[in-house]
Design a protein around this motif. Sequence first.
Motif, short mmCIF file in Angstrom:
data_model
loop_
_atom_site.label_atom_id
_atom_site.label_comp_id
_atom_site.label_asym_id
_atom_site.label_seq_id
_atom_site.Cartn_x
_atom_site.Cartn_y
_atom_site.Cartn_z
N ALA A 80 -1.88 -4.97 -2.68
CA ALA A 80 -2.15 -4.74 -1.27
C ALA A 80 -3.53 -5.28 -0.90
CB ALA A 80 -2.07 -3.25 -0.96
N HIS A 81 -4.50 -5.08 -1.78
CA HIS A 81 -5.85 -5.60 -1.54
C HIS A 81 -5.81 -7.12 -1.37
CE1 HIS A 81 -10.10 -6.48 -2.08
NE2 HIS A 81 -9.77 -7.30 -3.07
N GLU A 137 0.83 -1.21 0.00
CA GLU A 137 0.00 0.00 0.00
C GLU A 137 0.87 1.25 0.00
OE1 GLU A 137 -3.85 1.66 2.48
OE2 GLU A 137 -2.19 0.76 3.60
N HIS A 175 -1.80 -0.94 -5.08
CA HIS A 175 -3.04 -1.15 -4.34
C HIS A 175 -3.72 -2.48 -4.65
CE1 HIS A 175 -2.72 2.85 -2.70
NE2 HIS A 175 -2.50 3.34 -3.92
N ARG A 198 -8.69 -2.28 5.50
CA ARG A 198 -7.56 -1.89 4.65
C ARG A 198 -7.64 -2.58 3.28
NH1 ARG A 198 -1.94 -1.33 7.77
NH2 ARG A 198 -1.63 0.03 5.97
N ARG A 243 -10.05 -0.54 1.32
CA ARG A 243 -9.46 0.74 0.93
C ARG A 243 -8.55 0.60 -0.29
NH1 ARG A 243 -6.47 3.41 5.76
NH2 ARG A 243 -4.65 2.27 5.03
N ASN A 244 -8.00 -0.58 -0.47
CA ASN A 244 -7.09 -0.82 -1.60
C ASN A 244 -7.75 -1.59 -2.74
OD1 ASN A 244 -4.06 -0.01 -0.88
ND2 ASN A 244 -5.01 -0.75 1.01
N ASP A 253 -0.68 -2.24 -11.43
CA ASP A 253 0.43 -2.44 -10.50
C ASP A 253 1.59 -3.13 -11.20
OD1 ASP A 253 -1.05 -1.37 -8.55
OD2 ASP A 253 -1.30 -3.20 -7.36
N ASP A 272 -6.17 -1.84 -12.95
CA ASP A 272 -5.10 -1.44 -12.03
C ASP A 272 -3.79 -1.92 -12.62
OD1 ASP A 272 -4.99 -1.10 -8.52
OD2 ASP A 272 -3.26 -1.22 -9.86
#
Length: 407
Positions: free
Chosen positions: A364-365, A356, A361, A387, A390-391, A399, A397
Amino acid sequence: MTRDVSLAEDLAQDALVAALEQWPASGVPDNPVGWLMTTAKRRAIDHFRRADNLRRKVVELQQARGREEETMPDIESQADYIEDDVLRLIFLSCHPTLTPESRAALTLRLVGGLTTTEIARGFLVSESTMGQRISRAKKTLSEAHAEFELPAGPVRAKRLDDVMAVIYLIFNEGYTATAGEEWMRPDLANEAIRLARMLAALAPDEPEVLALQALLEIQGSRMPARLDEDGAPVLLEAQDRSLWDQLLIRRGMAALQKAAQLAAHGAPVGRYFLQASIAAQHARAIRAEDTDWRRIAGLYDVLARAAPGAVVEVNRAVAHGRAYGPDAGLVVLEEVDGDSLGDSPLIPSVRGDLLERAGLHAQAHEAFTEAASRTKNAGERTVLQGRADRNRPRGSDSDEPPSPTRV
Protein backbone atom coordinates in the motif's frame (compact mmCIF):
# COMPACT_ATOMS: atom_id res chain seq x y z
CA MET A 1 -20.42 36.96 -37.31
CA THR A 2 -16.79 36.51 -38.32
CA ARG A 3 -17.26 32.86 -39.39
CA ASP A 4 -13.79 32.25 -37.94
CA VAL A 5 -13.29 30.72 -34.50
CA SER A 6 -9.71 31.91 -34.02
CA LEU A 7 -10.52 35.46 -35.12
CA ALA A 8 -13.60 35.59 -32.88
CA GLU A 9 -11.49 34.41 -29.95
CA ASP A 10 -8.88 37.12 -30.64
CA LEU A 11 -11.52 39.85 -30.93
CA ALA A 12 -13.15 38.79 -27.67
CA GLN A 13 -9.79 38.90 -25.90
CA ASP A 14 -9.04 42.34 -27.36
CA ALA A 15 -12.36 43.64 -26.05
CA LEU A 16 -11.68 42.26 -22.59
CA VAL A 17 -8.22 43.84 -22.53
CA ALA A 18 -9.78 47.18 -23.54
CA ALA A 19 -12.27 46.84 -20.67
CA LEU A 20 -9.49 46.12 -18.18
CA GLU A 21 -7.67 49.22 -19.36
CA GLN A 22 -10.63 51.63 -19.53
CA TRP A 23 -13.19 50.59 -16.92
CA PRO A 24 -11.03 51.28 -13.83
CA ALA A 25 -10.87 54.93 -14.95
CA SER A 26 -14.27 55.42 -16.60
CA GLY A 27 -16.32 52.99 -14.51
CA VAL A 28 -18.25 49.92 -15.55
CA PRO A 29 -20.80 50.86 -18.26
CA ASP A 30 -24.53 50.37 -17.73
CA ASN A 31 -24.53 47.61 -20.33
CA PRO A 32 -21.12 45.89 -20.02
CA VAL A 33 -22.04 43.07 -22.41
CA GLY A 34 -23.15 45.54 -25.05
CA TRP A 35 -19.94 47.54 -24.55
CA LEU A 36 -17.81 44.46 -25.08
CA MET A 37 -19.79 43.41 -28.15
CA THR A 38 -19.53 46.88 -29.69
CA THR A 39 -15.79 47.04 -29.01
CA ALA A 40 -15.22 43.60 -30.50
CA LYS A 41 -17.26 44.48 -33.59
CA ARG A 42 -15.23 47.64 -34.11
CA ARG A 43 -12.04 45.60 -33.90
CA ALA A 44 -13.55 43.20 -36.43
CA ILE A 45 -14.28 46.04 -38.85
CA ASP A 46 -10.70 47.27 -38.49
CA HIS A 47 -9.45 43.76 -39.20
CA PHE A 48 -11.52 43.40 -42.36
CA ARG A 49 -10.50 46.85 -43.53
CA ARG A 50 -6.88 45.81 -43.29
CA ALA A 51 -7.74 42.67 -45.20
CA ASP A 52 -9.18 44.80 -48.02
CA ASN A 53 -12.63 43.27 -47.60
CA LEU A 54 -14.18 46.20 -45.76
CA ARG A 55 -17.29 46.79 -47.83
CA ARG A 56 -18.61 43.22 -47.86
CA LYS A 57 -17.71 42.42 -44.27
CA VAL A 58 -19.00 45.69 -42.81
CA VAL A 59 -22.37 45.04 -44.43
CA GLU A 60 -22.44 41.55 -42.92
CA LEU A 61 -21.49 42.80 -39.46
CA GLN A 62 -24.02 45.66 -39.59
CA GLN A 63 -26.80 43.32 -40.68
CA ALA A 64 -25.87 40.84 -37.97
CA ARG A 65 -25.80 43.63 -35.43
CA GLY A 66 -29.22 44.83 -36.56
CA ARG A 67 -30.70 41.36 -36.23
CA GLU A 68 -29.11 40.93 -32.82
CA GLU A 69 -30.38 44.28 -31.53
CA GLU A 70 -33.90 43.40 -32.68
CA THR A 71 -33.90 40.13 -30.76
CA MET A 72 -31.51 40.79 -27.86
CA PRO A 73 -33.41 40.95 -24.55
CA ASP A 74 -33.02 43.77 -22.07
CA ILE A 75 -30.01 42.54 -20.12
CA GLU A 76 -30.74 44.63 -17.06
CA SER A 77 -34.22 43.15 -16.71
CA GLN A 78 -33.08 39.54 -17.03
CA ALA A 79 -30.86 38.40 -14.20
CA ASP A 80 -30.21 35.05 -15.82
CA TYR A 81 -29.25 36.35 -19.26
CA ILE A 82 -25.53 35.65 -18.90
CA GLU A 83 -26.19 32.09 -17.78
CA ASP A 84 -28.46 31.52 -20.76
CA ASP A 85 -25.81 33.03 -22.98
CA VAL A 86 -23.20 30.53 -21.70
CA LEU A 87 -25.52 27.61 -22.44
CA ARG A 88 -26.20 29.02 -25.89
CA LEU A 89 -22.47 29.28 -26.56
CA ILE A 90 -22.01 25.65 -25.56
CA PHE A 91 -24.69 24.59 -28.04
CA LEU A 92 -23.05 26.69 -30.76
CA SER A 93 -19.55 25.35 -30.09
CA CYS A 94 -20.64 21.69 -30.15
CA HIS A 95 -20.60 21.91 -33.94
CA PRO A 96 -21.58 18.85 -36.01
CA THR A 97 -18.67 19.44 -38.41
CA LEU A 98 -16.33 18.16 -35.69
CA THR A 99 -15.91 14.73 -34.14
CA PRO A 100 -17.63 14.29 -30.74
CA GLU A 101 -14.29 14.41 -28.89
CA SER A 102 -13.23 17.57 -30.71
CA ARG A 103 -16.59 19.26 -30.11
CA ALA A 104 -16.36 18.79 -26.38
CA ALA A 105 -12.67 19.70 -26.20
CA LEU A 106 -13.05 22.91 -28.21
CA THR A 107 -16.13 23.95 -26.24
CA LEU A 108 -14.36 23.37 -22.92
CA ARG A 109 -11.51 25.57 -24.15
CA LEU A 110 -13.55 28.39 -25.70
CA VAL A 111 -16.57 28.50 -23.40
CA GLY A 112 -15.63 26.59 -20.27
CA GLY A 113 -12.31 28.40 -19.98
CA LEU A 114 -10.44 25.21 -19.05
CA THR A 115 -6.76 24.92 -19.86
CA THR A 116 -5.43 22.34 -22.30
CA THR A 117 -3.99 20.40 -19.35
CA GLU A 118 -7.34 20.28 -17.58
CA ILE A 119 -9.15 19.16 -20.71
CA ALA A 120 -6.51 16.49 -21.39
CA ARG A 121 -7.12 15.09 -17.91
CA GLY A 122 -10.84 14.84 -18.57
CA PHE A 123 -10.23 12.91 -21.78
CA LEU A 124 -7.36 10.83 -20.34
CA VAL A 125 -4.89 11.89 -23.05
CA SER A 126 -1.58 13.77 -23.01
CA GLU A 127 -1.48 17.55 -23.03
CA SER A 128 0.26 17.61 -26.44
CA THR A 129 -2.41 15.33 -27.94
CA MET A 130 -5.18 17.56 -26.64
CA GLY A 131 -3.44 20.70 -27.86
CA GLN A 132 -3.24 19.25 -31.34
CA ARG A 133 -6.88 18.16 -31.20
CA ILE A 134 -8.07 21.66 -30.29
CA SER A 135 -5.92 23.26 -32.98
CA ARG A 136 -7.23 20.85 -35.61
CA ALA A 137 -10.80 21.55 -34.50
CA LYS A 138 -10.36 25.30 -35.02
CA LYS A 139 -8.75 24.69 -38.41
CA THR A 140 -11.54 22.32 -39.45
CA LEU A 141 -14.22 24.89 -38.64
CA SER A 142 -12.37 27.61 -40.54
CA GLU A 143 -11.76 25.46 -43.61
CA ALA A 144 -15.38 24.27 -43.65
CA HIS A 145 -16.64 27.87 -43.33
CA ALA A 146 -18.90 26.51 -40.60
CA GLU A 147 -22.14 28.37 -39.94
CA PHE A 148 -22.83 29.15 -36.27
CA GLU A 149 -26.58 29.18 -35.90
CA LEU A 150 -28.37 28.37 -32.66
CA PRO A 151 -29.80 24.87 -33.14
CA ALA A 152 -33.48 24.24 -32.54
CA GLY A 153 -35.86 21.29 -32.55
CA PRO A 154 -34.37 17.95 -33.61
CA VAL A 155 -30.99 19.54 -34.38
CA ARG A 156 -30.74 20.82 -30.83
CA ALA A 157 -31.77 17.43 -29.45
CA LYS A 158 -28.93 15.80 -31.36
CA ARG A 159 -26.43 18.06 -29.58
CA LEU A 160 -27.69 17.25 -26.08
CA ASP A 161 -25.17 14.45 -25.51
CA ASP A 162 -22.24 16.72 -26.38
CA VAL A 163 -23.57 19.56 -24.24
CA MET A 164 -24.09 17.22 -21.28
CA ALA A 165 -20.55 15.89 -21.65
CA VAL A 166 -19.15 19.42 -21.57
CA ILE A 167 -21.12 20.37 -18.45
CA TYR A 168 -20.10 17.13 -16.73
CA LEU A 169 -16.40 17.72 -17.46
CA ILE A 170 -16.62 21.31 -16.20
CA PHE A 171 -18.09 20.00 -12.94
CA ASN A 172 -15.41 17.34 -12.59
CA GLU A 173 -12.65 19.93 -12.93
CA GLY A 174 -14.35 22.05 -10.29
CA TYR A 175 -14.97 19.13 -7.95
CA THR A 176 -11.35 17.88 -8.08
CA ALA A 177 -8.94 20.27 -9.76
CA THR A 178 -6.29 18.93 -12.12
CA ALA A 179 -3.49 21.05 -10.72
CA GLY A 180 -2.69 23.87 -8.36
CA GLU A 181 -2.83 24.41 -4.62
CA GLU A 182 -6.61 24.08 -4.25
CA TRP A 183 -8.29 20.68 -4.21
CA MET A 184 -11.56 22.12 -5.53
CA ARG A 185 -12.64 24.99 -7.74
CA PRO A 186 -16.16 25.71 -6.43
CA ASP A 187 -16.77 28.42 -9.03
CA LEU A 188 -16.52 25.88 -11.84
CA ALA A 189 -18.55 23.24 -9.99
CA ASN A 190 -21.33 25.71 -9.17
CA GLU A 191 -21.39 27.02 -12.73
CA ALA A 192 -21.78 23.46 -14.02
CA ILE A 193 -24.68 22.90 -11.61
CA ARG A 194 -26.40 26.06 -12.87
CA LEU A 195 -25.87 24.99 -16.48
CA ALA A 196 -27.29 21.55 -15.72
CA ARG A 197 -30.39 23.13 -14.20
CA MET A 198 -30.89 25.38 -17.23
CA LEU A 199 -30.43 22.43 -19.55
CA ALA A 200 -33.03 20.46 -17.57
CA ALA A 201 -35.45 23.38 -17.92
CA LEU A 202 -34.76 23.39 -21.66
CA ALA A 203 -35.31 19.62 -22.02
CA PRO A 204 -37.59 18.62 -19.11
CA ASP A 205 -38.67 15.35 -20.73
CA GLU A 206 -35.16 13.96 -21.22
CA PRO A 207 -34.35 11.62 -18.30
CA GLU A 208 -30.61 11.73 -18.92
CA VAL A 209 -30.62 15.54 -18.71
CA LEU A 210 -32.55 15.38 -15.43
CA ALA A 211 -30.14 12.70 -14.22
CA LEU A 212 -27.17 14.93 -15.00
CA GLN A 213 -28.72 17.66 -12.90
CA ALA A 214 -29.34 15.14 -10.11
CA LEU A 215 -25.78 13.79 -10.27
CA LEU A 216 -24.16 17.22 -10.10
CA GLU A 217 -26.40 18.51 -7.32
CA ILE A 218 -26.03 15.41 -5.14
CA GLN A 219 -22.26 15.31 -5.58
CA GLY A 220 -22.02 19.08 -5.23
CA SER A 221 -23.81 18.85 -1.89
CA ARG A 222 -20.64 17.32 -0.41
CA MET A 223 -18.38 20.29 -1.17
CA PRO A 224 -18.77 21.98 2.26
CA ALA A 225 -17.47 18.79 3.92
CA ARG A 226 -14.59 18.06 1.55
CA LEU A 227 -12.11 20.30 3.38
CA ASP A 228 -11.37 20.42 7.09
CA GLU A 229 -10.86 23.58 9.17
CA ASP A 230 -7.24 23.77 8.03
CA GLY A 231 -8.17 23.42 4.36
CA ALA A 232 -6.94 19.83 4.08
CA PRO A 233 -8.97 17.44 1.88
CA VAL A 234 -11.39 15.05 3.60
CA LEU A 235 -12.29 11.81 1.81
CA LEU A 236 -15.92 10.70 1.43
CA GLU A 237 -16.06 8.15 4.23
CA ALA A 238 -14.48 10.56 6.74
CA GLN A 239 -16.69 13.55 5.94
CA ASP A 240 -19.06 15.14 8.45
CA ARG A 241 -22.30 14.44 6.65
CA SER A 242 -24.16 17.04 8.69
CA LEU A 243 -22.27 19.58 6.56
CA TRP A 244 -23.70 18.25 3.31
CA ASP A 245 -26.01 20.75 1.61
CA GLN A 246 -29.46 19.27 2.20
CA LEU A 247 -31.16 21.64 -0.24
CA LEU A 248 -28.93 20.42 -3.07
CA ILE A 249 -29.62 16.82 -2.06
CA ARG A 250 -33.40 17.38 -2.10
CA ARG A 251 -33.22 19.08 -5.49
CA GLY A 252 -31.04 16.32 -6.87
CA MET A 253 -33.30 13.60 -5.52
CA ALA A 254 -36.35 15.32 -7.02
CA ALA A 255 -34.68 15.48 -10.43
CA LEU A 256 -33.66 11.82 -10.16
CA GLN A 257 -37.19 10.81 -9.20
CA LYS A 258 -38.60 12.62 -12.24
CA ALA A 259 -36.02 10.89 -14.45
CA ALA A 260 -37.04 7.54 -12.98
CA GLN A 261 -40.70 8.27 -13.70
CA LEU A 262 -39.90 9.04 -17.33
CA ALA A 263 -37.82 5.87 -17.53
CA ALA A 264 -40.73 3.86 -16.13
CA HIS A 265 -42.79 5.02 -19.11
CA GLY A 266 -40.20 3.84 -21.60
CA ALA A 267 -37.79 6.76 -21.95
CA PRO A 268 -34.21 5.46 -22.29
CA VAL A 269 -31.65 6.16 -19.59
CA GLY A 270 -27.89 5.77 -19.53
CA ARG A 271 -24.72 6.59 -17.64
CA TYR A 272 -25.86 9.80 -15.98
CA PHE A 273 -28.92 8.09 -14.54
CA LEU A 274 -26.82 5.23 -13.21
CA GLN A 275 -24.20 7.56 -11.74
CA ALA A 276 -26.90 9.69 -10.14
CA SER A 277 -28.43 6.53 -8.66
CA ILE A 278 -25.03 5.68 -7.16
CA ALA A 279 -24.66 9.19 -5.74
CA ALA A 280 -28.15 8.90 -4.26
CA GLN A 281 -27.11 5.78 -2.34
CA HIS A 282 -24.38 7.77 -0.61
CA ALA A 283 -26.78 10.65 0.08
CA ARG A 284 -29.30 8.31 1.72
CA ALA A 285 -26.72 6.95 4.17
CA ILE A 286 -26.78 9.01 7.35
CA ARG A 287 -23.42 7.52 8.37
CA ALA A 288 -20.65 6.16 6.15
CA GLU A 289 -21.14 2.70 7.66
CA ASP A 290 -24.80 2.76 6.60
CA THR A 291 -23.85 2.88 2.91
CA ASP A 292 -25.38 0.06 0.86
CA TRP A 293 -22.18 -0.92 -0.93
CA ARG A 294 -23.67 -4.08 -2.43
CA ARG A 295 -26.33 -1.98 -4.11
CA ILE A 296 -23.66 0.42 -5.35
CA ALA A 297 -21.52 -2.45 -6.64
CA GLY A 298 -24.52 -3.77 -8.54
CA LEU A 299 -25.15 -0.35 -10.11
CA TYR A 300 -21.49 -0.14 -11.15
CA ASP A 301 -21.81 -3.57 -12.77
CA VAL A 302 -24.69 -2.21 -14.87
CA LEU A 303 -22.79 1.00 -15.62
CA ALA A 304 -19.77 -1.02 -16.80
CA ARG A 305 -21.98 -2.66 -19.40
CA ALA A 306 -23.82 0.52 -20.41
CA ALA A 307 -20.77 2.82 -20.58
CA PRO A 308 -17.60 0.71 -20.41
CA GLY A 309 -14.35 2.46 -19.62
CA ALA A 310 -11.30 2.41 -17.39
CA VAL A 311 -12.60 5.02 -14.94
CA VAL A 312 -15.83 3.09 -14.45
CA GLU A 313 -13.85 -0.10 -13.82
CA VAL A 314 -11.64 1.59 -11.23
CA ASN A 315 -14.69 2.89 -9.39
CA ARG A 316 -16.27 -0.54 -9.70
CA ALA A 317 -13.17 -1.98 -8.01
CA VAL A 318 -13.70 0.40 -5.09
CA ALA A 319 -17.36 -0.60 -4.78
CA HIS A 320 -16.61 -4.32 -4.92
CA GLY A 321 -13.82 -3.81 -2.39
CA ARG A 322 -16.25 -2.21 0.04
CA ALA A 323 -19.07 -4.64 -0.66
CA TYR A 324 -17.22 -7.97 -0.76
CA GLY A 325 -13.79 -7.29 0.71
CA PRO A 326 -10.53 -5.83 -0.61
CA ASP A 327 -9.52 -9.01 -2.44
CA ALA A 328 -12.65 -8.76 -4.58
CA GLY A 329 -11.81 -5.15 -5.42
CA LEU A 330 -8.25 -6.07 -6.37
CA VAL A 331 -9.55 -8.75 -8.75
CA VAL A 332 -11.58 -6.08 -10.60
CA LEU A 333 -8.69 -3.61 -10.56
CA GLU A 334 -6.22 -6.11 -12.03
CA GLU A 335 -8.35 -6.28 -15.17
CA VAL A 336 -8.01 -2.53 -15.84
CA ASP A 337 -5.55 -1.52 -18.54
CA GLY A 338 -3.25 0.89 -16.74
CA ASP A 339 -2.07 2.48 -19.99
CA SER A 340 -5.62 3.62 -20.76
CA LEU A 341 -5.42 6.19 -17.95
CA GLY A 342 -1.96 7.50 -18.83
CA ASP A 343 -0.15 9.01 -15.86
CA SER A 344 -3.34 9.48 -13.82
CA PRO A 345 -2.96 8.73 -10.09
CA LEU A 346 -6.34 6.97 -10.04
CA ILE A 347 -5.25 3.34 -10.37
CA PRO A 348 -2.34 3.40 -7.88
CA SER A 349 -4.41 5.37 -5.35
CA VAL A 350 -7.25 2.84 -5.48
CA ARG A 351 -4.80 -0.05 -5.39
CA GLY A 352 -3.22 1.50 -2.30
CA ASP A 353 -6.61 1.82 -0.62
CA LEU A 354 -7.51 -1.81 -1.28
CA LEU A 355 -4.09 -3.08 -0.20
CA GLU A 356 -4.30 -1.05 3.00
CA ARG A 357 -7.69 -2.57 3.77
CA ALA A 358 -6.22 -6.01 3.09
CA GLY A 359 -3.49 -5.34 5.67
CA LEU A 360 -0.71 -5.30 3.04
CA HIS A 361 0.87 -2.10 4.23
CA ALA A 362 4.22 -2.29 2.45
CA GLN A 363 2.52 -2.70 -0.91
CA ALA A 364 0.00 0.00 0.00
CA HIS A 365 2.87 2.35 0.82
CA GLU A 366 4.39 1.80 -2.63
CA ALA A 367 1.07 2.32 -4.38
CA PHE A 368 0.22 5.54 -2.53
CA THR A 369 3.76 6.87 -3.08
CA GLU A 370 3.40 6.26 -6.81
CA ALA A 371 0.00 7.93 -6.86
CA ALA A 372 1.34 10.97 -4.97
CA SER A 373 4.15 11.33 -7.50
CA ARG A 374 1.67 11.38 -10.37
CA THR A 375 -0.81 14.03 -9.23
CA LYS A 376 -0.36 17.70 -10.09
CA ASN A 377 -2.79 18.86 -7.41
CA ALA A 378 -1.25 19.87 -4.08
CA GLY A 379 -4.29 18.90 -2.00
CA GLU A 380 -4.56 15.48 -3.55
CA ARG A 381 -0.80 14.97 -3.15
CA THR A 382 -1.08 15.78 0.56
CA VAL A 383 -3.79 13.14 1.03
CA LEU A 384 -1.94 10.47 -0.93
CA GLN A 385 1.41 11.15 0.71
CA GLY A 386 -0.25 11.05 4.11
CA ARG A 387 -1.68 7.62 3.38
CA ALA A 388 1.69 6.48 2.06
CA ASP A 389 3.35 7.58 5.30
CA ARG A 390 0.68 5.82 7.34
CA ASN A 391 1.51 2.57 5.57
CA ARG A 392 5.28 3.01 5.63
CA PRO A 393 6.92 -0.30 6.69
CA ARG A 394 8.55 -0.31 10.09
CA GLY A 395 11.28 -2.94 10.19
CA SER A 396 10.55 -6.11 8.24
CA ASP A 397 7.17 -6.38 6.58
CA SER A 398 5.90 -9.78 5.56
CA ASP A 399 3.21 -8.80 3.07
CA GLU A 400 1.96 -11.67 1.01
CA PRO A 401 0.21 -11.15 -2.30
CA PRO A 402 -3.56 -11.36 -1.98
CA SER A 403 -5.35 -14.47 -3.14
CA PRO A 404 -7.96 -13.57 -5.75
CA THR A 405 -11.57 -14.17 -4.80
CA ARG A 406 -14.26 -14.71 -7.39
CA VAL A 407 -17.27 -12.46 -7.02
